[in-house]
Design a protein around this motif. Structure first.
Motif, short mmCIF file in Angstrom:
data_model
loop_
_atom_site.label_atom_id
_atom_site.label_comp_id
_atom_site.label_asym_id
_atom_site.label_seq_id
_atom_site.Cartn_x
_atom_site.Cartn_y
_atom_site.Cartn_z
N THR A 109 0.80 -1.22 0.00
CA THR A 109 0.00 0.00 0.00
C THR A 109 0.84 1.27 0.00
N ALA A 113 0.89 3.93 -2.98
CA ALA A 113 0.34 5.26 -2.70
C ALA A 113 1.36 6.35 -3.02
N SER A 125 -1.99 2.60 8.18
CA SER A 125 -2.50 1.64 7.20
C SER A 125 -3.78 2.13 6.55
N GLU A 126 -4.73 2.62 7.36
CA GLU A 126 -6.02 3.03 6.83
C GLU A 126 -5.89 4.27 5.93
N GLU A 127 -5.10 5.23 6.37
CA GLU A 127 -4.95 6.46 5.59
C GLU A 127 -4.18 6.22 4.29
N LEU A 129 -4.04 3.39 2.61
CA LEU A 129 -4.93 2.66 1.72
C LEU A 129 -5.92 3.63 1.05
N ALA A 130 -6.50 4.52 1.84
CA ALA A 130 -7.48 5.47 1.30
C ALA A 130 -6.84 6.38 0.25
N ASP A 131 -5.60 6.82 0.50
CA ASP A 131 -4.91 7.68 -0.46
C ASP A 131 -4.63 6.93 -1.76
N GLN A 133 -6.30 4.34 -2.96
CA GLN A 133 -7.56 4.11 -3.66
C GLN A 133 -8.05 5.38 -4.36
N GLU A 134 -7.84 6.52 -3.73
CA GLU A 134 -8.29 7.79 -4.31
C GLU A 134 -7.56 8.11 -5.61
N GLN A 141 -8.41 -1.66 -9.24
CA GLN A 141 -8.94 -1.58 -7.90
C GLN A 141 -8.10 -2.40 -6.94
N GLU A 144 -9.12 -6.44 -0.45
CA GLU A 144 -8.86 -6.27 0.98
C GLU A 144 -7.36 -6.36 1.28
#
Length: 313
Positions: A109, A113, A125-127, A129-131, A133-134, A141, A144
């Motif tokens: 990730t 990113a 990890s969460e941030e 991943l979100a970046d 994906q954006e 895509q 998980e």
């Protein structure tokens, strides 16, 4: 055929790599010719005809192992699979995803990113991943993420750590001008590589020595004193085997690096998604590191190690 501005440079890079190589380009497999796993590709354009998924990998052992794990899990789910392994760096395999030469690759990730957004500032990890994906190119895509992480790290020998009194990357600042840094070629130009070390930690090394990613050459160079500091992946069993010291990263230059499937949306269906998500749920840093010992230290076939892991899920 997908084309996006983000991947224009990557495609040019991949074409250059193919032109400069020996002609044994994993992305240049012709219809009906054998792929890395010995099977024959049907010449899919990457748009999912007949449910085929072409799994690629970067050119280092762990990524090959993960690709074999994905391939085994998909095969068990009744998906037709071929593999194209050891493609090269992210710049090369992203071009393969863009032109349909491959449909799926194990990613990390943080590295993804940063590649997509060099200005990224988040590290969890969460941030991360979100970046990622954006900023994903259209048609791709992420499924998980796994608990397993394999982060970039800066490593020194125990002797160097004791002599210089260093425990973190920041501690290198007064010594960097006398030290040689070793790492994969792309580490010299990536935002979290040489430039990032200078910007975040003020490190200006005497020299950067280009070494193959994930190869034993980096370990040998560090052990033999050809480099003083090395960029080595954190799950590499050579770290423990050689009592190397992983320097702490207090400024979080190296963001979270959770293993995650990066896949073409064209080939995603419930069977594919369920199989790959089951792999992600089972992967941990500990079992990935243990498998790397089997592959790198014991010389076992990555496909056989992958099969044993998938059979145990």
């Amino acid at each position: 055929m997908r084309r996006t501005p983000v991947l224009a440079l990557a495609l040019t890079t991949a074409m250059t790599l193919a032109a400069c190589g020996s002609g044994d380009d994993p992305l240049a497999t012709d219809a009906g010719s054998p792929t890395e796993d010995g099977t024959a590709t049907s010449g899919s354009t990457g748009e999912g005809e007949g449910g085929e998924v072409i799994v690629g990998s970067a050119n280092f052992p762990e990524n090959v192992l993960l690709a074999e794990i994905y391939a085994a899990a998909l095969s068990d789910a009744g998906v037709e699979v071929t593999t194209r392994l050891n493609i090269g760096s992210r710049e090369a395999y992203m071009a393969g995803l863009d032109d349909g030469s491959i449909d799926l690759i194990p990613e990390y990730t943080g590295g993804l990113a940063t590649y997509l957004n060099p200005e990224i500032t988040v590290t969890s990890s969460e941030e991360v991943l979100a970046d990622a994906q954006e900023n994903l190119p259209e048609g791709l895509q992420l499924l998980e993420i796994s608990e397993a992480e394999d982060k970039d790290s800066l490593v020194v020998t125990q002797e160097t750590a004791d002599e210089l009194g260093v425990a973190s990357i920041a501690d290198l600042e007064p010594h960097a001008g006398d030290l040689v840094l070793g790492g994969p070629p792309e580490f010299e130009s990536r935002p979290n590589g040489v430039d990032g070390l200078q910007e975040v930690y003020g490190l200006e090394f005497a020299e950067f020595r280009s070494l193959a990613a994930g190869s034993n050459l980096t370990v040998q160079a560090l052990r033999n004193g050809q480099v003083d500091v090395a960029n080595i992946f954190s799950t590499d069993p050579a770290i423990e085997e050689n009592s190397f010291v992983v320097l702490e990263d207090p400024e979080s230059l190296f963001a979270a690096q959770n293993v995650v499937p990066l896949i073409s949306s064209d080939v995603v269906n419930p069977a594919v998604e369920d199989a790959l998500n089951a792999v992600s749920a089972a992967l941990t840093t500990e079992n990935l590191t243990a498998m790397m010992v089997e592959v790198v230290s014991e010389g076992q076939d990555p496909a056989e190690v992958a099969r044993a892991f998938v059979d145990g899920i």
